[in-house]
Design a protein around this motif. Structure first.
Motif, short mmCIF file in Angstrom:
data_model
loop_
_atom_site.label_atom_id
_atom_site.label_comp_id
_atom_site.label_asym_id
_atom_site.label_seq_id
_atom_site.Cartn_x
_atom_site.Cartn_y
_atom_site.Cartn_z
N CYS A 1 -8.41 2.33 10.48
CA CYS A 1 -7.83 1.28 9.64
C CYS A 1 -8.80 0.11 9.49
N GLU B 1 -3.52 7.51 11.24
CA GLU B 1 -4.80 6.91 11.59
C GLU B 1 -4.74 6.18 12.93
N ARG C 1 -12.52 -1.98 1.84
CA ARG C 1 -11.71 -2.39 0.68
C ARG C 1 -11.88 -3.88 0.38
N GLN D 1 0.83 -1.21 0.00
CA GLN D 1 0.00 0.00 0.00
C GLN D 1 0.86 1.27 0.00
N ARG E 1 -2.92 -3.50 -1.19
CA ARG E 1 -3.25 -4.70 -0.41
C ARG E 1 -4.41 -5.47 -1.03
N CYS F 1 -0.98 4.84 6.71
CA CYS F 1 -1.73 4.74 7.98
C CYS F 1 -1.00 5.36 9.17
N CYS G 1 -11.55 1.15 7.09
CA CYS G 1 -10.96 1.31 5.75
C CYS G 1 -10.72 -0.06 5.10
N LEU G 2 -10.09 -0.95 5.84
CA LEU G 2 -9.76 -2.27 5.25
C LEU G 2 -11.02 -3.10 5.02
FE1 FES Z 1 -5.12 2.27 7.65
FE2 FES Z 1 -6.63 2.42 5.31
S1 FES Z 1 -6.20 3.96 6.83
S2 FES Z 1 -5.73 0.72 6.30
#
Ligand code: FES
Ligand code: 5AD
Ligand code: SF4
Length: 370
Positions: free
Chosen positions: A333, A328, A340, A286, A293, A325, A336-337
């Motif tokens: 996170c 963050e 995704r 990433q 990722r 990150c 966000c993950l």
């Molecule tokens: Fe940490 Fe996207 S902000 S995984």
């Protein structure tokens, strides 16, 4: 292109892959690379399913006794403000992961082997076991340690251990590390052996695109994992760090995008070679591509490590530059993950430890031998 296509397909149809076969796979580009990655994804679905497992990553301390030539945390780098997380901070991160049903943790730090550090980790493991009802998979990534230390941590509740070989080529290993007993290739290989003997799920990995590294080296890395019967792998692109000695070779490196694409090929080729292991989509992917990722997952990876380190420490845990990150917190996170992964049609294995299907506990392998 037509001839090349036949080459990748021919290799994919073989039951046993040689080093030359792996070189063919790693060299794949364009449609060829797509073919390889699609096959890897298909093999992943058949062997380990479409779930992605979260391992909450706690970057416990950036204090390190080693001086690896590629790493921003090397002890000679005086620009780093060193930290070790307080016990309560670690346990808060553990509680967060437990409540969010991550089911696995990774505790990572620089390499320290003092009795005080060893005992601190043991004490933390015992407390983590209590807090989580011994239900979580606990991975350690704390470098080379004595067999006694590894056994002590295993007894205290650690179940998995990550120790990247970095490169399986001993000559290249010498080029990217100082030449002394603390950075000895043979000791690293021996430690991997001890991990198996002390009944850890054993993890390793390499960096892709190091100066002086060849495609043959990378093919040999994959064979090394197979020969050492590794259960889980994390591979990421090498990313130069300006406060390290290897930075002087930056002009001879392949472009970042090449390193990224080669890492995807490494993941896919490894899935073909060892279909039932766990493969991580490393954070370094990433650092090169915002969707790095996810791309690793659709090329065959099935594990991801959402960062749980308190934000105030993140900027000081920079193994390489451009690490994502760092502004963050854990919850950002996670969300966000999650988004995704769902976006690429995968599920998250909440509440499941997602142990490596490749792993056979020592006791049962002993029984099989009888
Ligand atoms: Fe940490 Fe996207 S902000 S995984
Ligand atoms: N680029 C990419 N990965 C790196 N690591 C350390 N330094 C770098 C770098 N500059 C990786 C190593 C180590 C892991 C914790 O981080 O492979 O094992
Ligand atoms: Fe220390 Fe690990 Fe970095 Fe080497 S790679 S300097 S052992 S933190």
């Amino acid at each position: 292109m037509g001839r090349l296509k036949t080459m990748v397909n021919t290799v994919l149809d073989k039951a046993i892959l040689t080093k030359n076969d792996l070189v063919t796979l790693l060299n794949a580009e364009g449609t060829e690379a797509l073919l390889l990655r699609q096959r890897a994804e298909q093999l992943k679905m058949q062997n380990v399913g479409n779930k992605v497992y979260f391992r909450g990553l706690i970057e416990y301390s950036n204090i390190c006794a080693k001086n690896c030539y590629y790493c921003g945390l090397r002890c000679a780098n005086t620009a780093v403000v060193r930290y070790q997380m307080r016990d309560e901070e670690v346990l808060d991160a553990v509680r967060y992961a437990y409540n969010e049903r991550y089911a696995s943790l990774v505790i990572q730090s620089g390499e320290i082997s003092t009795p005080a550090f060893v005992d601190k980790i043991t004490a933390l493991l015992l407390q983590i076991g209590e807090i989580t009802n011994h239900s979580m998979g606990i991975t350690l990534s704390l470098g080379e340690q004595s067999k006694e230390t590894l056994q002590q941590w295993r007894n205290a509740g650690a179940t998995r251990y990550l120790l990247r070989i970095e490169t399986s080529n001993p000559d290249l290993y010498c080029k990217i590390h100082p030449n002394n007993a603390l950075h000895d290739f043979e000791n690293r290989v021996k430690t991997l052996q001890w991990l198996r003997e002390t009944d850890y799920q054993t993890g390793s990995g390499v960096m892709v695109g190091l100066p002086f590294q060849t495609i043959e080296d990378l093919a040999n890395d994959l064979l090394f994992f197979k020969n050492h019967d590794i259960d889980m792998i994390g591979m990421g692109p090498y990313i130069e760090h300006s406060q390290t000695p290897l930075y002087q070779y930056r002009d001879m490196l392949m472009p970042l995008l090449w390193r990224f694409e080669k890492t995807l090929n490494m993941i896919a080729a490894l899935r073909v070679l060892m279909p039932d292991i766990n493969i991580a989509a490393s954070t370094a992917m990433q650092a090169i591509d915002p969707a790095g990722r996810e791309k690793a997952i659709i090329a065959g990876a099935n594990v991801i490590m959402p960062n749980l380190t308190p934000q105030k420490y993140r900027g000081e845990y920079l193994l390489y530059e451009n690490k994502p990150c760092i502004d963050e917190e854990a919850d950002q996170c996670k969300r966000c993950l999650e988004r995704r992964i769902l976006m690429i049609g995968h599920q998250i294995g909440y509440g499941e430890t997602g142990d490596s299907k490749h792993y056979v506990p020592e006791v049962s392998s002993a029984l099989i031998q009888v």
